[in-house]
Design a protein around this motif. Sequence first.
Motif, PDB file in Angstrom:
ATOM      1  N   ALA A 163       0.818  -1.211   0.000  1.00  0.00           N
ATOM      2  CA  ALA A 163       0.000   0.000   0.000  1.00  0.00           C
ATOM      3  C   ALA A 163       0.851   1.260   0.000  1.00  0.00           C
ATOM      4  O   ALA A 163       0.343   2.350  -0.266  1.00  0.00           O
ATOM      5  N   ALA A 164       2.134   1.133   0.310  1.00  0.00           N
ATOM      6  CA  ALA A 164       3.042   2.276   0.388  1.00  0.00           C
ATOM      7  C   ALA A 164       3.488   2.716  -1.000  1.00  0.00           C
ATOM      8  O   ALA A 164       3.410   1.942  -1.962  1.00  0.00           O
ATOM      9  N   PRO A 165       3.966   3.946  -1.127  1.00  0.00           N
ATOM     10  CA  PRO A 165       4.519   4.383  -2.416  1.00  0.00           C
ATOM     11  C   PRO A 165       5.637   3.452  -2.879  1.00  0.00           C
ATOM     12  O   PRO A 165       6.367   2.884  -2.056  1.00  0.00           O
ATOM     13  N   ALA A 180       4.620   8.156   7.210  1.00  0.00           N
ATOM     14  CA  ALA A 180       3.402   7.454   7.626  1.00  0.00           C
ATOM     15  C   ALA A 180       3.405   5.966   7.289  1.00  0.00           C
ATOM     16  O   ALA A 180       2.965   5.149   8.114  1.00  0.00           O
ATOM     17  N   PRO A 181       3.899   5.538   6.098  1.00  0.00           N
ATOM     18  CA  PRO A 181       3.863   4.095   5.807  1.00  0.00           C
ATOM     19  C   PRO A 181       4.614   3.232   6.821  1.00  0.00           C
ATOM     20  O   PRO A 181       4.292   2.048   6.976  1.00  0.00           O
ATOM     21  N   ALA A 182       5.588   3.816   7.505  1.00  0.00           N
ATOM     22  CA  ALA A 182       6.308   3.055   8.531  1.00  0.00           C
ATOM     23  C   ALA A 182       5.405   2.699   9.698  1.00  0.00           C
ATOM     24  O   ALA A 182       5.648   1.721  10.415  1.00  0.00           O
ATOM     25  N   LEU A 183       4.344   3.501   9.910  1.00  0.00           N
ATOM     26  CA  LEU A 183       3.430   3.281  11.029  1.00  0.00           C
ATOM     27  C   LEU A 183       2.246   2.396  10.657  1.00  0.00           C
ATOM     28  O   LEU A 183       1.492   1.958  11.533  1.00  0.00           O
ATOM     29  N   TRP A 190      -7.908   3.207   3.586  1.00  0.00           N
ATOM     30  CA  TRP A 190      -8.052   4.622   3.947  1.00  0.00           C
ATOM     31  C   TRP A 190      -6.689   5.265   4.135  1.00  0.00           C
ATOM     32  O   TRP A 190      -6.456   6.380   3.673  1.00  0.00           O
ATOM     33  N   ARG A 191      -5.770   4.568   4.779  1.00  0.00           N
ATOM     34  CA  ARG A 191      -4.433   5.118   4.975  1.00  0.00           C
ATOM     35  C   ARG A 191      -3.680   5.268   3.650  1.00  0.00           C
ATOM     36  O   ARG A 191      -2.974   6.241   3.437  1.00  0.00           O
ATOM     37  N   ALA A 192      -3.840   4.277   2.794  1.00  0.00           N
ATOM     38  CA  ALA A 192      -3.154   4.350   1.494  1.00  0.00           C
ATOM     39  C   ALA A 192      -3.664   5.525   0.669  1.00  0.00           C
ATOM     40  O   ALA A 192      -2.884   6.199  -0.019  1.00  0.00           O
ATOM     41  N   ILE A 193      -4.975   5.784   0.747  1.00  0.00           N
ATOM     42  CA  ILE A 193      -5.568   6.870  -0.034  1.00  0.00           C
ATOM     43  C   ILE A 193      -5.177   8.233   0.538  1.00  0.00           C
ATOM     44  O   ILE A 193      -4.831   9.165  -0.193  1.00  0.00           O
TER      45      ILE A 193
END
Length: 250
Positions: free
Chosen positions: A23-25, A202-205, A243-246
């Motif tokens: 989901a991360a970049p 944020a993706p680390a969390l 939701w986090r990915a978006i």
Amino acid sequence: MSLDACAGLVQRGDPDRFATVMAAPVEARALLLPLYAFNLEVARAPWVTKEAMIAEMRLQWWRDALEEIDAGHVRAHEVAGPLAEVVTDRIPTAILDRIVEARRWDIYSDPFESEDALIAYVDHTAGGLMWAAALALGAEAADEGKVRDVAVAGGIASYLRAVPELRARGRQPLPLAFDVQRLAAGGLGRLGARRGIGRRIAPALWPAWQARGILALARAEPARVEEGTLAVPEFRKRGGLLWRAITGRA
């Protein structure tokens, strides 16, 4: 060294964490996958044998490998190679070494002396990994406290879910004087640290994305810990990560 081996390891051995990577970049994946593969290799080491000495040796292998990375040498290993590329100039190997050292507890069957000792273990393992991941993505020193709070909350949630399996494997996972509701409530309180975390890291969390639901359930129905029924509904689980990915939020 190719990232394919790291990706395969994480996909097979830690599918929830793998979902957060995907989901991360794209540019973040090459930084996160070696760290998560390293974590998986270290976490498995105490469980692949019943011989404590062999398990100790497996963990020591990784401590030696980290020491060599510091010295500019890289072992010919499918995870050590990509890991060295991430660690260089980004992550102090001392953080990763503490993860390895903390995993020695998993070799033996002694219970934690206190809840504080359990939380310290979670901080060294889940906290160390999440902070290393955040550093890889460009975190500043001022972010550490917030990142570790979220990591400890996520780590407590994961640990409570693992209690039945740990017991089945002959371990005593919880301190003798232990209050599930208090521990879960403390974890929920830590999740407020997400506020103020920048989108870059944020993706680390994201590996803690299920923590709120799991901890709330543990606080409301603590018997679920021993029953092994702490789980977030699949639709909510998928929706939370989407939701986090978006939004790019922690």
